[in-house]
Design an enzyme around this catalytic site. Structure first.
Site, PDB file in Angstrom:
ATOM      1  N   GLY A   1      12.593 -22.962  13.973  1.00 57.54           N
ATOM      2  CA  GLY A   1      11.491 -22.403  13.170  1.00 57.54           C
ATOM      3  C   GLY A   1      10.481 -23.482  12.827  1.00 57.54           C
TER       4      GLY A   1
ATOM      5  N   ALA B   1       7.504 -24.061  13.526  1.00 54.18           N
ATOM      6  CA  ALA B   1       6.084 -23.751  13.279  1.00 54.18           C
ATOM      7  C   ALA B   1       5.875 -23.047  11.943  1.00 54.18           C
ATOM      8  CB  ALA B   1       5.532 -22.884  14.415  1.00 54.18           C
TER       9      ALA B   1
ATOM     10  N   THR C   1      17.476 -20.981   4.771  1.00 58.10           N
ATOM     11  CA  THR C   1      17.055 -19.573   4.792  1.00 58.10           C
ATOM     12  C   THR C   1      17.728 -18.805   3.657  1.00 58.10           C
ATOM     13  OG1 THR C   1      17.002 -19.748   7.190  1.00 58.10           O
ATOM     14  CG2 THR C   1      16.885 -17.515   6.266  1.00 58.10           C
ATOM     15  N   THR C   2      16.954 -17.965   2.969  1.00 61.80           N
ATOM     16  CA  THR C   2      17.533 -17.151   1.887  1.00 61.80           C
ATOM     17  C   THR C   2      17.489 -15.668   2.276  1.00 61.80           C
ATOM     18  OG1 THR C   2      15.379 -17.043   0.783  1.00 61.80           O
ATOM     19  CG2 THR C   2      16.868 -18.806   0.094  1.00 61.80           C
TER      20      THR C   2
ATOM     21  N   HIS D   1       6.971 -17.015  -7.228  1.00 63.47           N
ATOM     22  CA  HIS D   1       6.701 -17.607  -5.911  1.00 63.47           C
ATOM     23  C   HIS D   1       5.386 -17.062  -5.350  1.00 63.47           C
ATOM     24  CE1 HIS D   1      10.972 -18.795  -5.895  1.00 63.47           C
ATOM     25  NE2 HIS D   1      10.609 -19.679  -4.987  1.00 63.47           N
ATOM     26  N   HIS D   2       4.910 -17.720  -4.301  1.00 57.31           N
ATOM     27  CA  HIS D   2       3.693 -17.332  -3.574  1.00 57.31           C
ATOM     28  C   HIS D   2       3.771 -15.890  -3.057  1.00 57.31           C
ATOM     29  CE1 HIS D   2       6.037 -17.879   0.153  1.00 57.31           C
ATOM     30  NE2 HIS D   2       6.578 -18.920  -0.490  1.00 57.31           N
TER      31      HIS D   2
ATOM     32  N   LYS E   1       6.279 -14.485  -0.054  1.00 58.07           N
ATOM     33  CA  LYS E   1       7.752 -14.468  -0.102  1.00 58.07           C
ATOM     34  C   LYS E   1       8.269 -13.042   0.059  1.00 58.07           C
ATOM     35  CE  LYS E   1      11.746 -16.324  -2.489  1.00 58.07           C
ATOM     36  NZ  LYS E   1      12.340 -16.819  -1.240  1.00 58.07           N
TER      37      LYS E   1
ATOM     38  N   THR F   1      17.147 -19.077  -5.199  1.00 59.61           N
ATOM     39  CA  THR F   1      17.364 -20.045  -6.285  1.00 59.61           C
ATOM     40  C   THR F   1      17.657 -19.336  -7.604  1.00 59.61           C
ATOM     41  OG1 THR F   1      15.899 -21.569  -5.186  1.00 59.61           O
ATOM     42  CG2 THR F   1      16.303 -21.985  -7.522  1.00 59.61           C
TER      43      THR F   1
HETATM   44  P1  NAD Z   1       7.801 -18.973   7.341  1.00 60.73           P
HETATM   45  O1  NAD Z   1       7.641 -17.500   7.612  1.00 60.73           O
HETATM   46  O2  NAD Z   1       6.554 -19.789   7.133  1.00 60.73           O
HETATM   47  O3  NAD Z   1       8.637 -19.669   8.524  1.00 60.73           O
HETATM   48  C1  NAD Z   1       9.737 -19.099   9.171  1.00 60.73           C
HETATM   49  C2  NAD Z   1       9.641 -19.494  10.634  1.00 60.73           C
HETATM   50  O4  NAD Z   1      10.845 -19.092  11.308  1.00 60.73           O
HETATM   51  C3  NAD Z   1       8.464 -18.809  11.365  1.00 60.73           C
HETATM   52  O5  NAD Z   1       7.694 -19.786  12.044  1.00 60.73           O
HETATM   53  C4  NAD Z   1       9.173 -17.874  12.329  1.00 60.73           C
HETATM   54  O6  NAD Z   1       8.444 -17.652  13.548  1.00 60.73           O
HETATM   55  C5  NAD Z   1      10.453 -18.658  12.585  1.00 60.73           C
HETATM   56  N1  NAD Z   1      11.494 -17.856  13.239  1.00 60.73           N
HETATM   57  C6  NAD Z   1      11.795 -16.543  13.093  1.00 60.73           C
HETATM   58  N2  NAD Z   1      12.775 -16.181  13.936  1.00 60.73           N
HETATM   59  C7  NAD Z   1      13.135 -17.310  14.621  1.00 60.73           C
HETATM   60  C8  NAD Z   1      14.080 -17.582  15.641  1.00 60.73           C
HETATM   61  N3  NAD Z   1      14.878 -16.616  16.154  1.00 60.73           N
HETATM   62  N4  NAD Z   1      14.154 -18.842  16.143  1.00 60.73           N
HETATM   63  C9  NAD Z   1      13.347 -19.824  15.664  1.00 60.73           C
HETATM   64  N5  NAD Z   1      12.405 -19.612  14.709  1.00 60.73           N
HETATM   65  C10 NAD Z   1      12.319 -18.376  14.189  1.00 60.73           C
HETATM   66  O7  NAD Z   1       8.751 -19.081   6.071  1.00 60.73           O
HETATM   67  P2  NAD Z   1       9.021 -20.347   5.120  1.00 60.73           P
HETATM   68  O8  NAD Z   1       8.158 -20.234   3.889  1.00 60.73           O
HETATM   69  O9  NAD Z   1       8.985 -21.594   5.915  1.00 60.73           O
HETATM   70  O10 NAD Z   1      10.515 -20.012   4.616  1.00 60.73           O
HETATM   71  C11 NAD Z   1      11.566 -19.868   5.539  1.00 60.73           C
HETATM   72  C12 NAD Z   1      12.860 -19.564   4.790  1.00 60.73           C
HETATM   73  O11 NAD Z   1      13.241 -20.701   4.005  1.00 60.73           O
HETATM   74  C13 NAD Z   1      12.796 -18.386   3.808  1.00 60.73           C
HETATM   75  O12 NAD Z   1      14.029 -17.700   3.837  1.00 60.73           O
HETATM   76  C14 NAD Z   1      12.605 -19.064   2.465  1.00 60.73           C
HETATM   77  O13 NAD Z   1      13.070 -18.288   1.368  1.00 60.73           O
HETATM   78  C15 NAD Z   1      13.456 -20.284   2.658  1.00 60.73           C
HETATM   79  N6  NAD Z   1      13.158 -21.426   1.784  1.00 60.73           N
HETATM   80  C16 NAD Z   1      14.236 -22.085   1.279  1.00 60.73           C
HETATM   81  C17 NAD Z   1      14.066 -23.219   0.519  1.00 60.73           C
HETATM   82  C18 NAD Z   1      15.283 -23.992   0.075  1.00 60.73           C
HETATM   83  O14 NAD Z   1      15.139 -25.070  -0.538  1.00 60.73           O
HETATM   84  N7  NAD Z   1      16.491 -23.513   0.395  1.00 60.73           N
HETATM   85  C19 NAD Z   1      12.779 -23.686   0.237  1.00 60.73           C
HETATM   86  C20 NAD Z   1      11.686 -22.993   0.765  1.00 60.73           C
HETATM   87  C21 NAD Z   1      11.885 -21.864   1.563  1.00 60.73           C
END
Ligand code: NAD
Length: 266
Positions: A7, A9, A98-99, A154-155, A158, A165
């Site tokens: 992921g 990008a 991922t959440t 959050h933004h 989400k 969290t």
């Molecule tokens: P985002 O939508 O910007 O990014 C997710 C990326 O995953 C996208 O680029 C999407 O194309 C990609 N993706 C989807 N399916 C895929 C696959 N099969 N293979 C590879 N890539 C794939 O989202 P984000 O804001 O970056 O958040 C992502 C996740 O992380 C969310 O679940 C969010 O809640 C979580 N998050 C967790 C924390 C933490 O500290 N645990 C912090 C921030 C965000």
């Protein structure tokens, strides 16, 4: 250690690529995206706002897992479940941010943790993990005369609620009180709800703008309240924590670890 970013990008993915490249002891091993992404074939580093590296975004995660020591996954639940299957097959360490995973997807994470070290955390920032430890301690100290409410914002992009969290803070509070969160959680209130039930742990979800992540654990008594608050001002704090966790997995046995383990907060 060679680190892959699935992921790469995404909002977090790009931040993770930047963080891996600026962390001592970490080497960027490549990134993947979903097969339908227009980012396939683009330069991972250029996408992260850095000089091109020649490492192109792949749509083949298995090939990425084969050539790195550890993979960091902040994607979507279905993708994380698939990545957990690959990590289990190849015994590759996995860091999961991922959440919003359902119980079947969580089962696959636990299966992967039987084969490789897996660190899973709803929040990778040092501050929030400290907040969780403090929430547990305060919940253990104050009795049920203090109503516990978890408030998060959050933004606008989400997609899951309450945040992972916020649920983690609820779990920490329930653990401190010695109760089961599922039996006391109050996640939605609407209409004529009746009075608040003693011992409930309430959640309130706010969404808007570009807020990176605000969380408060509130203990509301009759003449005083205690509020523990964390505000993340940049996604960099999550990326830094996740890369720290990735380096920590070096030499660790298979198992499911939390950020509390990584930071030695228990
Ligand atoms: P985002 O939508 O910007 O990014 C997710 C990326 O995953 C996208 O680029 C999407 O194309 C990609 N993706 C989807 N399916 C895929 C696959 N099969 N293979 C590879 N890539 C794939 O989202 P984000 O804001 O970056 O958040 C992502 C996740 O992380 C969310 O679940 C969010 O809640 C979580 N998050 C967790 C924390 C933490 O500290 N645990 C912090 C921030 C965000």
């Amino acid at each position: 250690m060679k680190i892959g970013i699935v992921g790469c990008a995404g909002r977090m993915g790009r931040m993770l690529v930047q963080t891996v490249l600026s962390t001592e002891g970490a080497e960027f091993g490549g990134g993947s995206e979903t097969a339908s992404s227009p980012m396939i074939g683009k330069d991972c580093c250029e996408l992260a706002g850095l000089m091109p590296s020649g490492q192109l975004v792949t749509d083949n995660p298995r090939e990425l897992f084969e050539r790195v020591d550890v993979v960091i996954d902040f994607t979507i639940p279905a993708a994380t479940a698939e990545h957990a299957r690959i990590a289990a097959d190849l015994h590759t360490a996995l860091i999961i941010g991922t959440t919003g995973l359902d119980s079947a997807q969580q089962g696959l994470i636990e299966a992967a943790a039987a084969q490789a070290p897996v660190v899973q955390a709803p929040n990778f920032s040092l501050g929030v993990n400290l907040l969780m430890a403090l929430t547990e301690k305060v919940a253990a100290t104050l009795n049920e005369d203090y109503d516990i409410e978890i408030v998060e914002m959050h933004h606008r992009h989400k997609v899951d609620a309450p945040s992972g969290t916020a649920l983690g803070l609820g779990l920490a509070a329930a653990k401190g009180r010695g109760v089961d969160l599922d039996t006391v959680a109050q996640k939605v209130r609407d209409g004529h709800t009746g009075a608040r039930k003693k011992g409930d742990i309430g959640f309130a979800t706010l969404r808007g703008g570009d807020v990176v992540g605000d969380h408060t654990a509130m203990f509301a008594g009759e003449m005083e309240s205690v509020m523990l608050t964390h505000q993340a001002r940049s996604r960099a704090v999550f990326a830094r924590g996740a890369v720290h966790a990735a380096l920590w997995t070096g030499g660790k046995a298979a198992g499911l670890y939390s950020m509390q383990d990584v930071l030695n907060l228990d």
